[in-house]
Design an enzyme around this catalytic site. Structure first.
Site, PDB file in Angstrom:
ATOM      1  N   LYS A   1      20.354  33.261  49.242  1.00  0.00           N
ATOM      2  CA  LYS A   1      20.077  34.128  48.105  1.00  0.00           C
ATOM      3  C   LYS A   1      19.300  33.388  47.016  1.00  0.00           C
ATOM      4  O   LYS A   1      18.294  33.879  46.520  1.00  0.00           O
ATOM      5  CB  LYS A   1      21.401  34.660  47.522  1.00  0.00           C
TER       6      LYS A   1
ATOM      7  N   LYS B   1       8.608  42.822  42.044  1.00  0.00           N
ATOM      8  CA  LYS B   1       7.482  41.955  42.429  1.00  0.00           C
ATOM      9  C   LYS B   1       6.456  41.866  41.308  1.00  0.00           C
ATOM     10  O   LYS B   1       5.883  40.806  41.072  1.00  0.00           O
ATOM     11  CB  LYS B   1       6.821  42.486  43.710  1.00  0.00           C
TER      12      LYS B   1
ATOM     13  N   LYS C   1      25.503  34.559  48.051  1.00  0.00           N
ATOM     14  CA  LYS C   1      25.188  34.547  49.479  1.00  0.00           C
ATOM     15  C   LYS C   1      24.271  33.406  49.900  1.00  0.00           C
ATOM     16  O   LYS C   1      23.425  32.972  49.139  1.00  0.00           O
ATOM     17  CB  LYS C   1      24.467  35.862  49.843  1.00  0.00           C
TER      18      LYS C   1
END
Ligand code: TRP
Length: 331
Positions: A197, A111, A194
């Site tokens: 994703k 992050k 995925k």
């Protein structure tokens, strides 16, 4: 009976990947365990949503989970911010969470790298809040994916540290868990792994997507000029579409297109049209329910109230005992 806790991110609509993965797992678990499923709206504050977005997202998640089969009579489904006891436990756990270990968490580092202008303390202590979510109900099972494994390990660390500090085997250890034998992996439409994703809407089919939107997304999925030899192995992006067909279409439909592929007679336009129609049929009942529940404020209010009452009862018991253990005693 063992206790299960899972937090649901209050951002983003549910897509087919969520449905065949997490949700079907939750629906199964609610019959077998004492389940607490909550909407993690405090966690979402790390990204500073507007008040209107925050509320809309919480509502969307609640509506979609109810529409896909989470039963408020079986599981306790609640909104995190309706249970203030969680913040109190978060405060206690923060006193024994060390800067170094929080800074080393992979999700924190990711992050920081992604948003260097918003490295707030809430982001740093995200795993502590998550530990409080779990420990507040003394849960032992947490149905989360691989990406949450490190957070779970931290939850065990914080619980054990509390136990050691106060010489009390109070908190049990929570572990990751899945009710299904092997979770179905649902690929995205863009051939890049995925569903959900990668960024961008085109990768995922949402349960709330209209038939027109589903058709448009599927028809845009990447294909090529077709196989050039018989029984040739399928490239990833084609295999992905077959994998999607496996979950939404009948076995006959699947083998029909598989044969056409192997005989080099497949027409990707027809193939994708069939895939889109079967996705529409599969999602239609949920989409109808999503709309009906979203319009029923009385029902939503009742569900949220019931969930908050049940969650607060469990949380208040833990906090009372934790206060006693720490030494907050009444005069
Ligand atoms: N961190 C989880 C996620 O990103 C969401 C979450 C918050 C959670 N609190 C939790 C999951 C407690 C399980 C238990 O998906």
């Amino acid at each position: 009976m063992e206790t299960v806790v899972s937090g649901i991110r209050s951002t983003g609509k549910l897509h087919l990947g969520n449905y065949y993965g997490a949700i079907q797992n939750f629906v199964k678990m609610q019959n077998e365990y004492n389940c607490y499923f909550f909407i993690a709206d405090w966690h979402s504050l790390t990204t500073h949503p507007t008040p209107a977005d925050l509320h809309d997202n919480v509502k969307q998640v609640l509506v979609e989970y109810l529409a896909t089969g989470i039963d408020p009579e079986k599981a306790t489904i609640y909104v995190q911010s309706d249970v203030p006891e969680i913040t109190e436990l978060y405060l206690y756990l923060n006193m024994n969470a060390y800067m170094g270990e929080l800074e080393r968490a992979t999700s924190f580092k990711d992050k920081v790298r992604a948003n260097p202008d918003n490295v707030n303390a809430g982001l740093l202590t995200y795993p502590v809040l998550m530990a409080a979510d779990i420990l507040i109900h003394k849960a032992t099972k947490v149905p989360v994916g691989k990406d949450q494994e490190q957070h779970l390990e931290m939850a065990r660390t914080f619980g054990n540290r509390f136990n050691r500090l106060y010489d009390n085997e109070y908190f049990p250890e929570p572990y990751a868990f899945s009710a299904g034998k092997s979770l179905v992996k649902i690929p995205g439409l863009d051939g890049k792994g995925k569903m959900g994703k990668s960024e961008g809407e085109a990768n995922a089919v949402y349960l709330s997507d209209s038939p027109e939107v589903i058709r448009k997304k599927v028809m845009k999925a990447l294909t090529d000029g077709g196989p050039t030899t018989e029984n040739q192995e399928k490239p990833d992006y084609i295999q992905n579409l077959f994998d999607l067909m496996k979950v939404v279409s009948t076995p006959d439909t699947l083998s029909h297109f598989d044969e056409l592929y192997n005989k080099m007679q497949i027409r990707y336009g027809d193939f994708k049209k069939q895939l889109a129609e079967d996705m529409i049929i599969t999602t239609a009942p949920m989409r109808d329910k999503i709309e009906a529940i979203a319009a029923d404020s009385d029902y939503l209010r009742k569900v949220a109230r019931l969930g908050a009452d049940k969650a607060c009862e469990s949380a208040a018991k833990t906090i009372k005992e934790v206060r006693e253990i720490i030494g907050f005693r009444r005069f």
